[in-house]
Motif scaffolding. Structure first.
Motif, PDB file in Angstrom:
ATOM      1  N   UNK A 197       3.647  66.666  13.301  1.00  0.00           N
ATOM      2  CA  UNK A 197       4.035  65.269  13.178  1.00  0.00           C
ATOM      3  C   UNK A 197       4.505  64.778  14.544  1.00  0.00           C
ATOM      4  N   UNK A 198       3.602  64.083  15.236  1.00  0.00           N
ATOM      5  CA  UNK A 198       3.887  63.674  16.608  1.00  0.00           C
ATOM      6  C   UNK A 198       5.145  62.811  16.687  1.00  0.00           C
ATOM      7  N   UNK A 199       5.406  62.046  15.627  1.00  0.00           N
ATOM      8  CA  UNK A 199       6.551  61.144  15.622  1.00  0.00           C
ATOM      9  C   UNK A 199       7.881  61.855  15.657  1.00  0.00           C
ATOM     10  N   UNK A 200       7.904  63.130  15.223  1.00  0.00           N
ATOM     11  CA  UNK A 200       9.191  63.803  15.138  1.00  0.00           C
ATOM     12  C   UNK A 200       9.398  64.788  16.289  1.00  0.00           C
ATOM     13  N   UNK A 201       8.629  64.612  17.362  1.00  0.00           N
ATOM     14  CA  UNK A 201       8.804  65.522  18.495  1.00  0.00           C
ATOM     15  C   UNK A 201       9.966  65.124  19.373  1.00  0.00           C
ATOM     16  N   UNK A 202      10.589  66.136  19.974  1.00  0.00           N
ATOM     17  CA  UNK A 202      11.678  65.888  20.909  1.00  0.00           C
ATOM     18  C   UNK A 202      11.450  66.701  22.172  1.00  0.00           C
ATOM     19  N   UNK A 203      12.097  66.231  23.256  1.00  0.00           N
ATOM     20  CA  UNK A 203      11.958  66.911  24.523  1.00  0.00           C
ATOM     21  C   UNK A 203      13.163  67.820  24.752  1.00  0.00           C
ATOM     22  N   UNK A 204      12.901  69.037  25.179  1.00  0.00           N
ATOM     23  CA  UNK A 204      13.986  69.989  25.440  1.00  0.00           C
ATOM     24  C   UNK A 204      14.808  69.514  26.647  1.00  0.00           C
ATOM     25  N   UNK A 205      16.141  69.482  26.508  1.00  0.00           N
ATOM     26  CA  UNK A 205      16.987  68.984  27.596  1.00  0.00           C
ATOM     27  C   UNK A 205      16.944  69.901  28.812  1.00  0.00           C
ATOM     28  N   UNK A 206      16.548  71.155  28.611  1.00  0.00           N
ATOM     29  CA  UNK A 206      16.539  72.087  29.741  1.00  0.00           C
ATOM     30  C   UNK A 206      15.177  72.194  30.411  1.00  0.00           C
ATOM     31  N   UNK A 207      14.112  72.469  29.618  1.00  0.00           N
ATOM     32  CA  UNK A 207      12.808  72.715  30.246  1.00  0.00           C
ATOM     33  C   UNK A 207      11.853  71.535  30.107  1.00  0.00           C
ATOM     34  N   UNK A 208      12.252  70.508  29.378  1.00  0.00           N
ATOM     35  CA  UNK A 208      11.473  69.276  29.211  1.00  0.00           C
ATOM     36  C   UNK A 208      10.215  69.430  28.369  1.00  0.00           C
TER      37      UNK A 208
END
Ligand code: ZN
Length: 204
Positions: free
Chosen positions: A5-16
């Motif tokens: 589900x592309x809408x629920x993706x998040x970016x990792x604060x450390x490795x992006x």
């Protein structure tokens, strides 16, 4: 990694790197600038996400968290504290989950071997010090099962003592949990938290 589900993706604060948020550790920042793990994604406040991949964790440091200082008023240094909090919270959460799932868990080699004759998909937890003989026996049974088309996942976890503590026993070398039906979501979470716990242990 699958993008369900592309809408629920998040970016990792450390490795992006971007992942579905349910595969990531949610963190929140409190009024005092302290970062807290939110294992069940329930705490109020704006969430930050950490991927918890082994590579990302091994490269973690206060410097990598530095960008959060301005944006979230995070107090520094914070990584060591966060690591300790995560360790404590994961341990507590795993203990609760194992306790809740205990009646559905086969404990010890004989019980697990017996259960492997059953066709249901299964999560097998093998203690890191279970011993070669046990590991070989389990692996060979899993292989036979797979050839017959029955899925099982094998996960190496902490020591026999650790697995025993989780299951309210002395030492436990191996345990098995069914992964079908109503328990599926809980077992998936348990699997994820066991993996995270292992990654944390590995970085010390
Ligand atoms: Zn990451």
């Amino acid at each position: 990694m699958t993008k369900s589900d592309a809408g629920s993706e998040r970016r990792c604060v450390a490795c992006r790197s971007s992942l579905p948020k349910q595969d990531m550790l949610r963190l929140i920042v409190d009024d005092e600038g302290q970062i807290w793990p939110d294992l069940l994604h329930k705490l109020p406040g704006r969430g930050l996400y950490l991927c918890m991949e082994a590579e990302c964790l091994s490269g973690m440091s206060d410097r990598r968290l530095q960008p959060l200082r301005a944006k979230f008023k995070v107090d520094f240094p914070q990584w060591t504290l966060l690591k300790e909090r995560l360790h404590v919270i994961l341990h507590k959460q795993l203990l609760q989950m194992f306790t809740r799932l205990r009646v559905k868990t086969e404990i010890g080699r004989d019980a697990v071997m017996h259960r492997l004759w059953n066709n249901a998909p299964m999560l097998l937890l093998v203690a890191s010090d279970a011993g070669d003989a046990v590991v070989r026996q389990i692996e060979s049974a899993v292989e036979k099962r797979e050839q017959a088309g029955h899925r099982s996942r094998l996960l190496s976890v902490g020591s026999k003592q650790w697995l025993g503590e989780m299951l309210g026993r002395e030492d436990v070398a191996v345990a098995a949990l069914g992964t079908s039906g109503m328990m599926a979501t809980n077992v998936r979470k348990l699997h994820q938290f066991c993996v995270w716990y292992g990654q944390l242990k590995a970085i010390g």
